[in-house]
Design a protein around this motif. Structure first.
Motif, PDB file in Angstrom:
ATOM      1  N   HIS A 193       8.847   6.414  -5.849  1.00 46.89           N
ATOM      2  CA  HIS A 193       7.431   6.522  -5.506  1.00 46.89           C
ATOM      3  C   HIS A 193       6.845   7.819  -6.076  1.00 46.89           C
ATOM      4  CE1 HIS A 193       3.861   7.111  -2.960  1.00 46.89           C
ATOM      5  NE2 HIS A 193       3.800   5.782  -2.981  1.00 46.89           N
ATOM      6  N   ARG A 194       7.568   8.906  -5.902  1.00 50.93           N
ATOM      7  CA  ARG A 194       7.110  10.201  -6.408  1.00 50.93           C
ATOM      8  C   ARG A 194       6.995  10.196  -7.936  1.00 50.93           C
ATOM      9  NH1 ARG A 194      11.324  13.549  -5.511  1.00 50.93           N
ATOM     10  NH2 ARG A 194      11.651  13.819  -7.722  1.00 50.93           N
ATOM     11  N   LYS A 195       7.992   9.626  -8.605  1.00 51.16           N
ATOM     12  CA  LYS A 195       7.968   9.580 -10.066  1.00 51.16           C
ATOM     13  C   LYS A 195       6.850   8.677 -10.568  1.00 51.16           C
ATOM     14  CE  LYS A 195      12.478  11.058 -11.480  1.00 51.16           C
ATOM     15  NZ  LYS A 195      12.006  12.058 -12.429  1.00 51.16           N
ATOM     16  N   GLY A 196       6.599   7.590  -9.850  1.00 54.64           N
ATOM     17  CA  GLY A 196       5.507   6.697 -10.228  1.00 54.64           C
ATOM     18  C   GLY A 196       4.158   7.385 -10.122  1.00 54.64           C
ATOM     19  N   LYS A 197       3.984   8.172  -9.056  1.00 61.70           N
ATOM     20  CA  LYS A 197       2.729   8.923  -8.887  1.00 61.70           C
ATOM     21  C   LYS A 197       2.571   9.971  -9.984  1.00 61.70           C
ATOM     22  CE  LYS A 197       1.220  10.204  -4.871  1.00 61.70           C
ATOM     23  NZ  LYS A 197       1.128  10.745  -3.496  1.00 61.70           N
ATOM     24  N   GLU A 198       3.677  10.646 -10.328  1.00 60.59           N
ATOM     25  CA  GLU A 198       3.623  11.646 -11.395  1.00 60.59           C
ATOM     26  C   GLU A 198       3.249  11.027 -12.732  1.00 60.59           C
ATOM     27  OE1 GLU A 198       7.460  13.506 -11.462  1.00 60.59           O
ATOM     28  OE2 GLU A 198       7.123  14.604  -9.587  1.00 60.59           O
ATOM     29  N   LYS A 199       3.695   9.782 -12.930  1.00 61.22           N
ATOM     30  CA  LYS A 199       3.425   9.082 -14.189  1.00 61.22           C
ATOM     31  C   LYS A 199       1.997   8.540 -14.225  1.00 61.22           C
ATOM     32  CE  LYS A 199       5.531   7.518 -17.951  1.00 61.22           C
ATOM     33  NZ  LYS A 199       6.066   8.364 -18.980  1.00 61.22           N
ATOM     34  N   GLY A 200       1.339   8.469 -13.063  1.00 66.22           N
ATOM     35  CA  GLY A 200      -0.060   8.068 -13.026  1.00 66.22           C
ATOM     36  C   GLY A 200      -0.303   6.627 -12.617  1.00 66.22           C
ATOM     37  N   PHE A 201       0.703   5.959 -12.087  1.00 61.16           N
ATOM     38  CA  PHE A 201       0.516   4.584 -11.613  1.00 61.16           C
ATOM     39  C   PHE A 201      -0.190   4.599 -10.271  1.00 61.16           C
ATOM     40  CE2 PHE A 201       4.443   4.199 -14.241  1.00 61.16           C
ATOM     41  CZ  PHE A 201       3.912   3.384 -15.234  1.00 61.16           C
ATOM     42  N   ASP A 202      -0.933   3.530  -9.966  1.00 63.52           N
ATOM     43  CA  ASP A 202      -1.639   3.484  -8.681  1.00 63.52           C
ATOM     44  C   ASP A 202      -0.685   3.058  -7.563  1.00 63.52           C
ATOM     45  OD1 ASP A 202      -1.417   0.824  -9.343  1.00 63.52           O
ATOM     46  OD2 ASP A 202      -3.474   0.297  -8.802  1.00 63.52           O
ATOM     47  N   GLU A 203      -1.079   3.386  -6.329  1.00 65.96           N
ATOM     48  CA  GLU A 203      -0.227   3.187  -5.147  1.00 65.96           C
ATOM     49  C   GLU A 203       0.223   1.733  -4.982  1.00 65.96           C
ATOM     50  OE1 GLU A 203       0.977   5.391  -2.830  1.00 65.96           O
ATOM     51  OE2 GLU A 203       0.140   7.066  -3.939  1.00 65.96           O
ATOM     52  N   SER A 204      -0.686   0.791  -5.179  1.00 64.32           N
ATOM     53  CA  SER A 204      -0.330  -0.618  -4.962  1.00 64.32           C
ATOM     54  C   SER A 204       0.686  -1.096  -5.995  1.00 64.32           C
ATOM     55  CB  SER A 204      -1.583  -1.499  -4.987  1.00 64.32           C
ATOM     56  OG  SER A 204      -2.200  -1.444  -6.257  1.00 64.32           O
ATOM     57  N   ALA A 205       0.548  -0.656  -7.243  1.00 67.42           N
ATOM     58  CA  ALA A 205       1.503  -1.044  -8.286  1.00 67.42           C
ATOM     59  C   ALA A 205       2.880  -0.456  -7.988  1.00 67.42           C
ATOM     60  CB  ALA A 205       1.013  -0.578  -9.648  1.00 67.42           C
ATOM     61  N   ILE A 206       2.901   0.780  -7.508  1.00 67.78           N
ATOM     62  CA  ILE A 206       4.170   1.431  -7.168  1.00 67.78           C
ATOM     63  C   ILE A 206       4.843   0.688  -6.017  1.00 67.78           C
ATOM     64  CG2 ILE A 206       5.204   3.526  -6.212  1.00 67.78           C
ATOM     65  CD1 ILE A 206       3.037   5.111  -7.725  1.00 67.78           C
ATOM     66  N   ALA A 207       4.080   0.413  -4.962  1.00 66.38           N
ATOM     67  CA  ALA A 207       4.649  -0.272  -3.790  1.00 66.38           C
ATOM     68  C   ALA A 207       5.156  -1.663  -4.161  1.00 66.38           C
ATOM     69  CB  ALA A 207       3.602  -0.362  -2.687  1.00 66.38           C
ATOM     70  N   ASP A 208       4.378  -2.400  -4.966  1.00 63.01           N
ATOM     71  CA  ASP A 208       4.805  -3.743  -5.385  1.00 63.01           C
ATOM     72  C   ASP A 208       6.074  -3.680  -6.227  1.00 63.01           C
ATOM     73  OD1 ASP A 208       2.638  -4.803  -4.061  1.00 63.01           O
ATOM     74  OD2 ASP A 208       1.399  -5.025  -5.872  1.00 63.01           O
ATOM     75  N   ALA A 209       6.134  -2.721  -7.142  1.00 67.22           N
ATOM     76  CA  ALA A 209       7.302  -2.597  -8.013  1.00 67.22           C
ATOM     77  C   ALA A 209       8.550  -2.242  -7.202  1.00 67.22           C
ATOM     78  CB  ALA A 209       7.047  -1.537  -9.076  1.00 67.22           C
ATOM     79  N   ILE A 210       8.422  -1.311  -6.272  1.00 64.46           N
ATOM     80  CA  ILE A 210       9.574  -0.932  -5.445  1.00 64.46           C
ATOM     81  C   ILE A 210      10.019  -2.103  -4.591  1.00 64.46           C
ATOM     82  CG2 ILE A 210      10.313   0.544  -3.522  1.00 64.46           C
ATOM     83  CD1 ILE A 210       8.629   2.787  -4.770  1.00 64.46           C
ATOM     84  N   GLN A 211       9.061  -2.839  -4.023  1.00 66.66           N
ATOM     85  CA  GLN A 211       9.391  -4.019  -3.214  1.00 66.66           C
ATOM     86  C   GLN A 211      10.158  -5.046  -4.047  1.00 66.66           C
ATOM     87  OE1 GLN A 211       8.825  -4.428   0.034  1.00 66.66           O
ATOM     88  NE2 GLN A 211       9.691  -6.480   0.061  1.00 66.66           N
ATOM     89  N   GLU A 212       9.691  -5.294  -5.258  1.00 70.55           N
ATOM     90  CA  GLU A 212      10.352  -6.264  -6.128  1.00 70.55           C
ATOM     91  C   GLU A 212      11.763  -5.808  -6.502  1.00 70.55           C
ATOM     92  OE1 GLU A 212       9.801  -8.046 -10.625  1.00 70.55           O
ATOM     93  OE2 GLU A 212       7.996  -7.459  -9.513  1.00 70.55           O
ATOM     94  N   LEU A 213      11.922  -4.526  -6.791  1.00 74.69           N
ATOM     95  CA  LEU A 213      13.248  -3.998  -7.130  1.00 74.69           C
ATOM     96  C   LEU A 213      14.208  -4.095  -5.949  1.00 74.69           C
ATOM     97  CD1 LEU A 213      12.201  -0.817  -9.133  1.00 74.69           C
ATOM     98  CD2 LEU A 213      13.237  -2.885 -10.060  1.00 74.69           C
ATOM     99  N   GLN A 214      13.703  -3.873  -4.753  1.00 74.92           N
ATOM    100  CA  GLN A 214      14.555  -3.983  -3.572  1.00 74.92           C
ATOM    101  C   GLN A 214      14.928  -5.432  -3.286  1.00 74.92           C
ATOM    102  OE1 GLN A 214      12.203  -1.807  -0.701  1.00 74.92           O
ATOM    103  NE2 GLN A 214      13.301   0.102  -1.104  1.00 74.92           N
ATOM    104  N   GLU A 215      13.996  -6.365  -3.505  1.00 76.63           N
ATOM    105  CA  GLU A 215      14.298  -7.780  -3.305  1.00 76.63           C
ATOM    106  C   GLU A 215      15.369  -8.261  -4.271  1.00 76.63           C
ATOM    107  OE1 GLU A 215      10.539  -9.763  -3.671  1.00 76.63           O
ATOM    108  OE2 GLU A 215       9.850  -9.099  -1.693  1.00 76.63           O
ATOM    109  N   LYS A 216      15.337  -7.749  -5.494  1.00 77.31           N
ATOM    110  CA  LYS A 216      16.341  -8.115  -6.501  1.00 77.31           C
ATOM    111  C   LYS A 216      17.616  -7.291  -6.358  1.00 77.31           C
ATOM    112  CE  LYS A 216      13.065  -9.668  -9.980  1.00 77.31           C
ATOM    113  NZ  LYS A 216      12.515  -9.453 -11.335  1.00 77.31           N
ATOM    114  N   ASP A 217      17.636  -6.381  -5.406  1.00 75.15           N
ATOM    115  CA  ASP A 217      18.769  -5.498  -5.132  1.00 75.15           C
ATOM    116  C   ASP A 217      19.072  -4.555  -6.294  1.00 75.15           C
ATOM    117  OD1 ASP A 217      20.578  -4.545  -3.240  1.00 75.15           O
ATOM    118  OD2 ASP A 217      22.233  -5.697  -4.109  1.00 75.15           O
ATOM    119  N   TYR A 218      18.040  -4.177  -7.034  1.00 72.36           N
ATOM    120  CA  TYR A 218      18.197  -3.177  -8.077  1.00 72.36           C
ATOM    121  C   TYR A 218      18.100  -1.773  -7.491  1.00 72.36           C
ATOM    122  CZ  TYR A 218      17.385  -6.913 -11.499  1.00 72.36           C
ATOM    123  OH  TYR A 218      17.456  -8.057 -12.243  1.00 72.36           O
ATOM    124  N   GLN A 219      17.404  -1.650  -6.387  1.00 75.85           N
ATOM    125  CA  GLN A 219      17.251  -0.363  -5.710  1.00 75.85           C
ATOM    126  C   GLN A 219      17.607  -0.534  -4.249  1.00 75.85           C
ATOM    127  OE1 GLN A 219      14.988   0.945  -3.187  1.00 75.85           O
ATOM    128  NE2 GLN A 219      16.013   2.900  -3.448  1.00 75.85           N
TER     129      GLN A 219
END
Length: 153
Positions: free
Chosen positions: A22-48
């Motif tokens: 989340h912190r790295k995504g914010k530093e890179k300039g992505f918006d909050e909803s895109a970060i949250a969706d991406a992290i959720q998807e990675l956790q569902e796929k068990d990548y994170q």
């Protein structure tokens, strides 16, 4: 590069906690909803997985560091205390005998390093160095020293 691709690139090198991503995504300039969706998807796929990260931290640090130091490292990575405690208790139950072996290795190393023959006859200077050595590694120095003294009896 979108948020998912960026996080996959990061995770291909090493494990990151959700907080770190989340912190790295914010530093890179992505918006909050895109970060949250991406992290959720990675956790569902068990990548994170924060749990997997804590297991890895414990495995790589056990024997060198005590619970307090490992817990501090996991808190720095943004992992909640309850997740750490849950994983710690399950890891300790699995390796009940292994932990005493690690402590025995630490005892042998401390004896070599500080030229200790008997833990009952420590001069104050050596005792202070030993306690600092144990505290730095996250162990309660007084408890470990007391345990080692009882083993010698």
């Amino acid at each position: 590069m979108n948020c998912n691709e960026y996080f996959l690139k990061l995770l291909s090198r090493r494990d990151y906690s959700a907080y770190e991503l989340h912190r790295k995504g914010k530093e890179k300039g992505f918006d909050e909803s895109a970060i949250a969706d991406a992290i959720q998807e990675l956790q569902e796929k068990d990548y994170q997985s924060d749990t997997r990260l804590v297991v890895s931290l414990i495995a790589s640090s056990q024997g060198k560091y005590g619970k307090a130091a490992i817990k501090r490292k996991s808190l720095e990575k943004g992992i909640p205390t309850d997740v750490f405690e849950q994983v710690w208790h399950s890891a300790v139950e699995e390796t009940e005998d292994g932990e005493t072996g690690d402590l025995a290795q630490l005892k042998a190393k401390a004896m070599r390093k500080y030229h200790i023959d008997d833990f009952h006859k420590l001069d104050p200077k050596t005792k202070a160095k030993l306690l600092n050595y144990l505290n730095y590694r996250g162990f309660n120095g007084f408890d470990v020293l007391r345990q080692w003294q009882q083993e010698e009896v």
